[in-house]
Design a protein around this motif. Structure first.
Motif, PDB file in Angstrom:
ATOM      1  N   THR A   1      -9.304  -9.441  -2.841  1.00  0.00           N
ATOM      2  CA  THR A   1      -9.226  -8.796  -4.146  1.00  0.00           C
ATOM      3  C   THR A   1      -9.224  -7.291  -3.920  1.00  0.00           C
ATOM      4  O   THR A   1     -10.199  -6.735  -3.415  1.00  0.00           O
ATOM      5  CB  THR A   1     -10.402  -9.207  -5.041  1.00  0.00           C
ATOM      6  OG1 THR A   1     -10.443 -10.630  -5.126  1.00  0.00           O
ATOM      7  CG2 THR A   1     -10.247  -8.629  -6.438  1.00  0.00           C
ATOM      8  N   ASN A   2      -8.140  -6.631  -4.300  1.00  0.00           N
ATOM      9  CA  ASN A   2      -8.006  -5.220  -3.934  1.00  0.00           C
ATOM     10  C   ASN A   2      -8.715  -4.309  -4.928  1.00  0.00           C
ATOM     11  O   ASN A   2      -9.414  -4.767  -5.839  1.00  0.00           O
ATOM     12  CB  ASN A   2      -6.530  -4.857  -3.745  1.00  0.00           C
ATOM     13  CG  ASN A   2      -5.783  -4.688  -5.054  1.00  0.00           C
ATOM     14  OD1 ASN A   2      -6.264  -5.020  -6.136  1.00  0.00           O
ATOM     15  ND2 ASN A   2      -4.576  -4.168  -4.971  1.00  0.00           N
ATOM     16  N   LEU A   3      -8.527  -3.020  -4.777  1.00  0.00           N
ATOM     17  CA  LEU A   3      -9.278  -2.047  -5.566  1.00  0.00           C
ATOM     18  C   LEU A   3      -8.990  -2.119  -7.057  1.00  0.00           C
ATOM     19  O   LEU A   3      -9.789  -1.626  -7.868  1.00  0.00           O
ATOM     20  CB  LEU A   3      -9.019  -0.633  -5.049  1.00  0.00           C
ATOM     21  CG  LEU A   3      -7.722   0.084  -5.418  1.00  0.00           C
ATOM     22  CD1 LEU A   3      -7.810   1.539  -4.978  1.00  0.00           C
ATOM     23  CD2 LEU A   3      -6.483  -0.542  -4.877  1.00  0.00           C
ATOM     24  N   GLU A   4      -7.889  -2.719  -7.461  1.00  0.00           N
ATOM     25  CA  GLU A   4      -7.522  -2.817  -8.877  1.00  0.00           C
ATOM     26  C   GLU A   4      -7.812  -4.203  -9.446  1.00  0.00           C
ATOM     27  O   GLU A   4      -7.331  -4.535 -10.530  1.00  0.00           O
ATOM     28  CB  GLU A   4      -6.033  -2.470  -9.059  1.00  0.00           C
ATOM     29  CG  GLU A   4      -5.136  -3.319  -8.190  1.00  0.00           C
ATOM     30  CD  GLU A   4      -3.661  -2.943  -8.245  1.00  0.00           C
ATOM     31  OE1 GLU A   4      -3.302  -2.008  -8.979  1.00  0.00           O
ATOM     32  OE2 GLU A   4      -2.874  -3.616  -7.569  1.00  0.00           O
ATOM     33  N   GLY A   5      -8.593  -5.035  -8.735  1.00  0.00           N
ATOM     34  CA  GLY A   5      -8.912  -6.370  -9.226  1.00  0.00           C
ATOM     35  C   GLY A   5      -7.771  -7.355  -9.110  1.00  0.00           C
ATOM     36  O   GLY A   5      -7.794  -8.417  -9.733  1.00  0.00           O
ATOM     37  N   ARG A   6      -6.776  -7.039  -8.297  1.00  0.00           N
ATOM     38  CA  ARG A   6      -5.646  -7.932  -8.063  1.00  0.00           C
ATOM     39  C   ARG A   6      -5.979  -8.848  -6.883  1.00  0.00           C
ATOM     40  O   ARG A   6      -6.352  -8.396  -5.808  1.00  0.00           O
ATOM     41  CB  ARG A   6      -4.389  -7.124  -7.738  1.00  0.00           C
ATOM     42  CG  ARG A   6      -3.135  -7.980  -7.501  1.00  0.00           C
ATOM     43  CD  ARG A   6      -2.075  -7.185  -6.741  1.00  0.00           C
ATOM     44  NE  ARG A   6      -1.561  -6.061  -7.506  1.00  0.00           N
ATOM     45  CZ  ARG A   6      -0.361  -6.035  -8.094  1.00  0.00           C
ATOM     46  NH1 ARG A   6       0.450  -7.065  -7.998  1.00  0.00           N
ATOM     47  NH2 ARG A   6       0.035  -4.981  -8.753  1.00  0.00           N
ATOM     48  N   VAL A   7      -5.835 -10.155  -7.097  1.00  0.00           N
ATOM     49  CA  VAL A   7      -6.096 -11.117  -6.038  1.00  0.00           C
ATOM     50  C   VAL A   7      -4.801 -11.329  -5.252  1.00  0.00           C
ATOM     51  O   VAL A   7      -3.752 -11.632  -5.828  1.00  0.00           O
ATOM     52  CB  VAL A   7      -6.628 -12.443  -6.596  1.00  0.00           C
ATOM     53  CG1 VAL A   7      -6.918 -13.435  -5.470  1.00  0.00           C
ATOM     54  CG2 VAL A   7      -7.901 -12.196  -7.412  1.00  0.00           C
ATOM     55  N   LEU A   8      -4.889 -11.146  -3.932  1.00  0.00           N
ATOM     56  CA  LEU A   8      -3.727 -11.160  -3.048  1.00  0.00           C
ATOM     57  C   LEU A   8      -3.793 -12.330  -2.086  1.00  0.00           C
ATOM     58  O   LEU A   8      -4.874 -12.784  -1.710  1.00  0.00           O
ATOM     59  CB  LEU A   8      -3.671  -9.874  -2.233  1.00  0.00           C
ATOM     60  CG  LEU A   8      -3.716  -8.558  -3.001  1.00  0.00           C
ATOM     61  CD1 LEU A   8      -4.066  -7.418  -2.060  1.00  0.00           C
ATOM     62  CD2 LEU A   8      -2.393  -8.293  -3.683  1.00  0.00           C
ATOM     63  N   ARG A   9      -2.650 -12.751  -1.652  1.00  0.00           N
ATOM     64  CA  ARG A   9      -2.542 -13.822  -0.667  1.00  0.00           C
ATOM     65  C   ARG A   9      -2.403 -13.215   0.730  1.00  0.00           C
ATOM     66  O   ARG A   9      -1.409 -12.561   1.023  1.00  0.00           O
ATOM     67  CB  ARG A   9      -1.314 -14.682  -0.990  1.00  0.00           C
ATOM     68  CG  ARG A   9      -1.126 -15.878  -0.081  1.00  0.00           C
ATOM     69  CD  ARG A   9      -2.147 -16.938  -0.366  1.00  0.00           C
ATOM     70  NE  ARG A   9      -1.630 -18.271  -0.088  1.00  0.00           N
ATOM     71  CZ  ARG A   9      -2.403 -19.345  -0.017  1.00  0.00           C
ATOM     72  NH1 ARG A   9      -3.706 -19.225  -0.207  1.00  0.00           N
ATOM     73  NH2 ARG A   9      -1.891 -20.525   0.221  1.00  0.00           N
ATOM     74  N   ARG A  10      -3.426 -13.388   1.554  1.00  0.00           N
ATOM     75  CA  ARG A  10      -3.305 -13.011   2.959  1.00  0.00           C
ATOM     76  C   ARG A  10      -2.780 -14.233   3.706  1.00  0.00           C
ATOM     77  O   ARG A  10      -3.450 -15.268   3.778  1.00  0.00           O
ATOM     78  CB  ARG A  10      -4.655 -12.576   3.525  1.00  0.00           C
ATOM     79  CG  ARG A  10      -4.587 -12.261   5.009  1.00  0.00           C
ATOM     80  CD  ARG A  10      -5.915 -11.785   5.556  1.00  0.00           C
ATOM     81  NE  ARG A  10      -6.152 -10.388   5.202  1.00  0.00           N
ATOM     82  CZ  ARG A  10      -7.244  -9.715   5.553  1.00  0.00           C
ATOM     83  NH1 ARG A  10      -8.197 -10.317   6.223  1.00  0.00           N
ATOM     84  NH2 ARG A  10      -7.382  -8.458   5.212  1.00  0.00           N
ATOM     85  N   ARG A  11      -1.593 -14.108   4.278  1.00  0.00           N
ATOM     86  CA  ARG A  11      -0.940 -15.243   4.927  1.00  0.00           C
ATOM     87  C   ARG A  11      -1.122 -15.196   6.441  1.00  0.00           C
ATOM     88  O   ARG A  11      -1.088 -14.131   7.043  1.00  0.00           O
ATOM     89  CB  ARG A  11       0.561 -15.259   4.607  1.00  0.00           C
ATOM     90  CG  ARG A  11       0.881 -15.498   3.139  1.00  0.00           C
ATOM     91  CD  ARG A  11       2.371 -15.404   2.875  1.00  0.00           C
ATOM     92  NE  ARG A  11       2.676 -15.700   1.481  1.00  0.00           N
ATOM     93  CZ  ARG A  11       2.641 -14.791   0.508  1.00  0.00           C
ATOM     94  NH1 ARG A  11       2.318 -13.542   0.793  1.00  0.00           N
ATOM     95  NH2 ARG A  11       2.917 -15.135  -0.737  1.00  0.00           N
ATOM     96  N   GLN A  12      -1.295 -16.369   7.029  1.00  0.00           N
ATOM     97  CA  GLN A  12      -1.341 -16.440   8.486  1.00  0.00           C
ATOM     98  C   GLN A  12       0.022 -16.048   9.036  1.00  0.00           C
ATOM     99  O   GLN A  12       1.053 -16.571   8.635  1.00  0.00           O
ATOM    100  CB  GLN A  12      -1.716 -17.839   8.958  1.00  0.00           C
ATOM    101  CG  GLN A  12      -1.814 -17.954  10.464  1.00  0.00           C
ATOM    102  CD  GLN A  12      -2.230 -19.332  10.934  1.00  0.00           C
ATOM    103  OE1 GLN A  12      -2.626 -20.185  10.144  1.00  0.00           O
ATOM    104  NE2 GLN A  12      -2.120 -19.575  12.231  1.00  0.00           N
ATOM    105  N   ALA A  13       0.015 -15.118   9.992  1.00  0.00           N
ATOM    106  CA  ALA A  13       1.268 -14.589  10.519  1.00  0.00           C
ATOM    107  C   ALA A  13       1.483 -14.918  11.988  1.00  0.00           C
ATOM    108  O   ALA A  13       2.614 -14.864  12.458  1.00  0.00           O
ATOM    109  CB  ALA A  13       1.304 -13.071  10.326  1.00  0.00           C
TER     110      ALA A  13
END
Length: 695
Positions: free
Chosen positions: A451-463
């Motif tokens: 969850t970034n600084l603006e409250g946006r939930v992001l998908r961290r993908r296995q790379a």
């Protein structure tokens, strides 16, 4: 080539990871609203750590004090931990075991770590390093608005502002891509140092106000005073959308600019000019950072800046507002889902009976078995090994031997434990002290959400593939929980399964993630919390009202008080700490990347040339920086723009170069945040030390 997000700060820049030959990986920027195709030098070099020769690849076990840790297989390491935890808790009680987490862990790890502590261990003794970063702003935000979300608006909104105040923040070094959103605004930078951000502000027609460290609260009150005297407040907004103005104003009324000048050193004329610039702007934001928060009065200091924003009618309107610039990668999500001493998932309070009943229902247990609030981070670390403190600690993703204040004292507490377990991917200073070291996956080797600084939930993908012999934190928690008598299904190892459970546990809470699913994230939706089961998302909070029952924001009465520690004849200077462009947090990662380590290989003390001369120190000399708690060896760096009474040290280094050997553990009474930013010190010449990078 896989699209994912940066392993470092809360801007969470989008990037892709791609092979670069010979088993190495490179990172490249991706277009995304937060970074718009840019990366800082840390992001550009993030791939190097994936193939670092210093990578941990097998569990290590130290069987007795003073012995060298030896490689063992996973079953032996996990069996040993479970047996020792069971024996220690049998002898000393459930709270004899403790857990210390991190603001860099994914939401899924943060959630399962809190569940593991409270169910598998049955302990109240859990907190995390975010207590050293965001706790004061979180407390102030809840008091004023009823909810804590760092930026209650998308970061892209900043691009429309005419004026932005950056109080105690240096994004030009800590998160450079953020500066791309501030090019249209005139910046007013509040910082004792002429930081890179302050330089940019001055070059673009903005202002730099340089208060004496620890006096930010008085400066905020003086800006409010100046704005009111000149008739610049938004009376309609105050009447319609807030409460408590007059009670709070009584404190600001005493801080006319000339009085503030005598205390802070900021000229009264500059205070008035800044107040006019901010109040007359067509679109303005007040943003705070660690410089305001890391004080024994940090919560009140942030409240003073929020009061100023409320008096000018900024929060809850399109094109203006107040926000806090979150630091760690998951500094927002990390404090929402249960690894904080006083919280349950969804940003619920652990002492709230309804919250306990809801979460216990999701977990399938009786609410009465859930422990109550535990110690805050420094208090937890300081209690280790004591008569009534924890005898064992599990550390995930943190390096408190470097990052905690009064670091030598905390190292002694860590050394006094009967069992110290550290899960990490490099041998950090804390891992080097551990009885058991567990090698874990890095950011690009796992999936999950941030969850970034603006409250946006992001998908961290296995790379990239997981190297042989390494496990994820979720797998470790699952394996230990089973050894402690819990069922395999109670502690899932699949991040998507954990996310689903997290959503159920958070539903109805202030940080409601119930509408966030792996599928929606994979489809590229912009999901800001609260994100409800019906799919509703909230990129901008407070447009229709604040999160208090009456819908109004609260002015909070806050008065000025001095820092906990003042200078005297023996310690005539004030030391303050902060970050560098090249390094991140305790430096455990960035000091192992050659380009970054070569750029800033050693700690330095930034000091005015006249001050240095009075102490017999030339530019480039080694100095001893001495506080009432310890001594740090640092290279002298002259800075003609520095305050004569203030020195600065970056906090990314270990050993005798640790800035936190100096810092004061005095705690904010509300947030329990230590006073990192103000320490009384003196300088002395030091004998030359061996050149080379700190490890």
């Amino acid at each position: 080539m896989t699209a994912t997000h940066c392993p470092y700060c809360a801007l969470q820049c989008a990037m892709r990871v791609e092979p670069s030959g010979e088993g190495r990986y490179a990172t490249r920027p991706e277009s995304f609203p937060t970074n718009r195709g840019g990366l800082c030098r840390k992001g550009w070099t993030a791939g190097e750590l994936l193939s670092s020769p210093e990578r941990l690849t097998t569990p290590l076990l130290r069987r007795r004090n003073g012995a060298a840790p030896q490689p063992v297989d996973w079953e032996e390491a996990l069996d040993y931990i479970a047996e020792r935890l069971t024996a220690i808790q049998h002898s000393h009680g459930a709270d004899a075991a403790a857990v210390f987490g991190a603001g860099g862990l994914t939401n899924e790890k943060s959630y399962l770590l809190g569940k593991f502590a409270r169910l598998a261990l049955g302990t109240s003794q859990i907190d995390y390093n975010g207590r050293f970063c965001m706790a004061s702003a979180a407390g102030a935000g809840i008091r004023a608005f009823g909810v804590d979300r760092g930026l209650p608006f998308p970061v892209t909104d900043l691009g429309e502002a005419e004026v932005v105040v950056l109080a105690g923040a240096n994004p030009a070094e800590t998160m450079p891509p953020l500066m791309g959103h501030l090019t249209a605004a005139r910046l007013i930078v509040i910082d004792p140092r002429r930081s890179a951000t302050a330089e940019q502000a001055l070059q673009r027609g903005g202002m730099h106000l340089a208060p004496r460290p620890g006096t930010d609260l008085a400066l905020a009150l003086a800006l409010w005073h100046a704005a009111r005297v000149e008739g610049l407040l938004d009376a309609d907004y105050i009447a319609q959308r807030t409460t408590g103005f007059e009670q709070a104003w009584r404190h600001a009324a005493a801080w006319w600019p000339e009085r503030a000048e005598r205390l802070t050193g900021v000229p009264a004329a500059d205070i008035r000019a800044a107040a006019r610039l901010l109040a007359r702007a067509n679109g303005a934001y007040v943003l705070t950072g660690r410089g305001c928060e890391q004080h024994a009065k940090g919560t009140d200091t942030v409240s003073a800046w929020i009061n100023l924003a409320l008096a000018l009618g900024l929060p809850g309107r399109r094109g203006s507002g107040y926000g806090c610039i979150t630091g760690q990668g998951n500094g927002q999500g990390g404090r929402e889902h249960g690894q904080k001493a006083d919280q349950l998932p969804g940003y619920r309070r652990i002492d709230n009976p309804e919250a306990r009943a809801h979460v216990a229902g999701v977990w399938g247990v009786d609410p009465d078995i859930l422990p109550g609030p535990g110690r805050s981070a420094f208090e937890l670390l300081d209690a280790l090994g004591s008569e009534d403190g924890p005898r064992a600690m599990l550390v995930f993703g943190s390096n408190p031997a470097v990052s905690a204040p009064d670091a030598e004292r905390i190292r002694a507490r860590l050394a006094s434990l009967d069992l110290l377990v550290v899960a990490d991917f490099v041998m950090s200073e804390t891992a080097a002290m551990a009885d058991v070291v567990l090698p874990v996956t890095q950011w690009a080797e796992e999936s999950g959400t941030m969850t970034n600084l603006e409250g946006r939930v992001l998908r961290r993908r296995q790379a990239v593939p997981v190297p042989e012999g390494i496990r994820s934190d979720l797998e470790i928690l699952n394996a230990l929980a089973q050894r402690l008598g819990w069922d395999d299904k109670d502690f899932p190892t699949d991040p998507d399964e954990v996310l689903t459970e997290l959503g159920a546990a958070s539903v109805g809470g202030p940080a409601d993630y119930s509408g966030i699913t792996a599928q929606r994230l994979d489809d590229g939706e912009a999901l800001h919390w609260p994100c409800l089961e019906d799919g509703t998302v909230t990129p901008r909070l407070f447009l229709d009202g604040f999160a208090h029952p009456d819908g109004r924001a609260r002015f909070v009465p806050v008065g000025y008080r001095e820092a906990d520690e003042l200078t005297d004849a023996d310690y005539p200077l004030t030391a303050t700490t902060g970050r560098l462009l090249s390094h991140y947090q305790s430096g455990a990662q960035t000091r192992r990347i050659a380009e970054l380590a070569d750029s800033d290989p050693d700690v330095y003390v930034e000091v005015h040339p006249d001050t240095a001369q009075r102490h017999g120190l030339a530019d480039g000399d080694w100095a001893r920086v001495i506080s009432r708690r310890g001594v740090t060896s640092a290279r002298v760096r002259h800075s003609p723009t520095a305050r004569l009474d203030t020195v600065f040290l970056p906090f990314h280094y270990g050993g005798d170069q640790s800035a936190n050997l100096l810092t004061n553990p005095a705690l904010d009474p509300a947030s329990r945040m230590p006073e990192f930013k103000v320490s009384a010190v003196r300088l002395e010449p030091n004998a030359p030390v061996e050149e080379g990078k700190q490890k």
